[in-house]
Design an enzyme around this catalytic site. Structure first.
Site, PDB file in Angstrom:
ATOM      1  N   TYR A 172      -1.738  -2.203  -4.960  1.00 30.18           N
ATOM      2  CA  TYR A 172      -2.410  -1.495  -3.875  1.00 30.18           C
ATOM      3  C   TYR A 172      -1.397  -0.846  -2.936  1.00 30.18           C
ATOM      4  O   TYR A 172      -1.526   0.333  -2.567  1.00 30.18           O
ATOM      5  CB  TYR A 172      -3.303  -2.456  -3.091  1.00 30.18           C
ATOM      6  N   LYS A 176      -0.638   3.324  -2.065  1.00 35.96           N
ATOM      7  CA  LYS A 176      -0.648   3.915  -0.730  1.00 35.96           C
ATOM      8  C   LYS A 176       0.709   4.545  -0.391  1.00 35.96           C
ATOM      9  O   LYS A 176       0.770   5.559   0.318  1.00 35.96           O
ATOM     10  CB  LYS A 176      -1.036   2.864   0.310  1.00 35.96           C
ATOM     11  N   THR A 209     -14.844  -2.887   5.856  1.00 36.94           N
ATOM     12  CA  THR A 209     -15.569  -2.231   4.770  1.00 36.94           C
ATOM     13  C   THR A 209     -15.555  -3.120   3.540  1.00 36.94           C
ATOM     14  O   THR A 209     -14.933  -4.187   3.514  1.00 36.94           O
ATOM     15  CB  THR A 209     -14.927  -0.870   4.404  1.00 36.94           C
TER      16      THR A 209
END
Length: 290
Positions: A172, A176, A209
């Site tokens: 991850y 990014k 989220t």
């Protein structure tokens, strides 16, 4: 056991970055969007615009009279978002995080393929249109959604797909970091050619989220009591992206990394021009671009 070290380091870096962001959010209010004039005649394509922060970006830009195109993986989800936005105005999936090792249909590691490569390809396919649409004093704008996790990211060019040692946390953070390397390199290319297109990257902070659904069980337990207090809402998380897309003071300005509505310094690694160029070439090969 040496092969476990990258996995452990990726885990530690990601959670240290998370703690740092939470401490900032504890003592600093969320960026408040200014009032923007109507954006009549402008078109925005929002990846992942059907849910979470992407939905909030779509909704807000549509309220400014932009023509908004929602790009995503689920057609029905997108149509439902369009209907909901229309109803409100009348009165990704753009990313994944910490998923178990999985591959896209094209065989790419899921974080790298969905978070980075898909956006790399889409942006390049739209570049000609963006160049023709932009003009001095009214540039086309590209807004890249990165994350503070890039600070702990490491890019392994000979193992971008994580086949040697897979770490969801490392994968991850790598995706990014790749987005930042891409955004800076693309802006440099556009400036050299004199194109009226700007590229800026934004960090939404830690936002409550569905991205956090894949946290490990201890982290899930730790998150729940603090999420409402420390995490940003999707609307708050979307504010900096909306600002980058619509603020008049950013006209003609690119190559920024924005957090909480302000220019922020990204990692030293993200500014490595040699690494930017190498990633660009590898990415072009992977997606079949010249």
């Amino acid at each position: 056991m040496w092969w476990l070290l990258p996995c452990i380091l990726g885990f530690i870096r990601l959670y240290l970055d998370g703690v740092r962001v939470l401490l900032y959010q504890l003592f600093n209010r969320s960026f408040t969007l200014p009032d923007f004039p109507k954006q009549n005649g402008k078109v925005a394509i929002v990846t992942g615009g059907a849910r979470g922060m992407g939905y909030e970006v779509s909704r807000h830009l549509a309220s400014l009279d932009m023509h908004v195109v929602i790009a995503g993986n689920e057609e029905q989800e997108g149509l439902a978002a369009v209907k909901k936005i229309r109803e409100e105005l009348n009165q990704g999936k753009a990313g994944v995080m910490l998923v178990p090792e999985r591959r896209t249909e094209d065989g790419f590691e899921l974080h790298f393929g969905l978070n980075y490569l898909g956006h790399f390809l889409l942006t390049n396919l739209l570049l000609d249109v963006l160049k023709k649409s932009g003009k001095p004093g009214k540039c086309s704008r590209i807004v890249i959604m990165s994350s503070a996790t890039h600070y702990g990211g490491r890019l392994t060019l000979d193992d971008l797909q994580g086949r040697m040692c897979y770490s969801a946390h490392g994968a991850y953070a790598q995706s990014k970091l790749a987005l930042l390397l891409f955004s800076y390199h693309l802006q440099d290319q556009l400036w050299v050619r004199g194109d009226s297109v700007t590229v800026n990257a934004v960090d939404p902070g830690m936002v409550d989220t569905a991205l956090y659904d894949n946290l490990c069980s201890p982290a899930q337990l730790a998150k729940k009591p603090f999420a409402k207090l420390l995490f940003r809402t999707p609307a708050e998380g979307a504010s900096t992206a909306i600002y980058a897309a619509a603020a008049s003071e950013l006209e003609g300005i690119g190559g920024l990394y924005l957090y909480n509505g302000r220019k922020t310094e990204s990692s030293a690694l993200s500014h490595d021009q040699r690494l930017q160029g190498k990633l660009w070439k590898v990415s072009c090969t992977l997606v079949g671009l010249q």
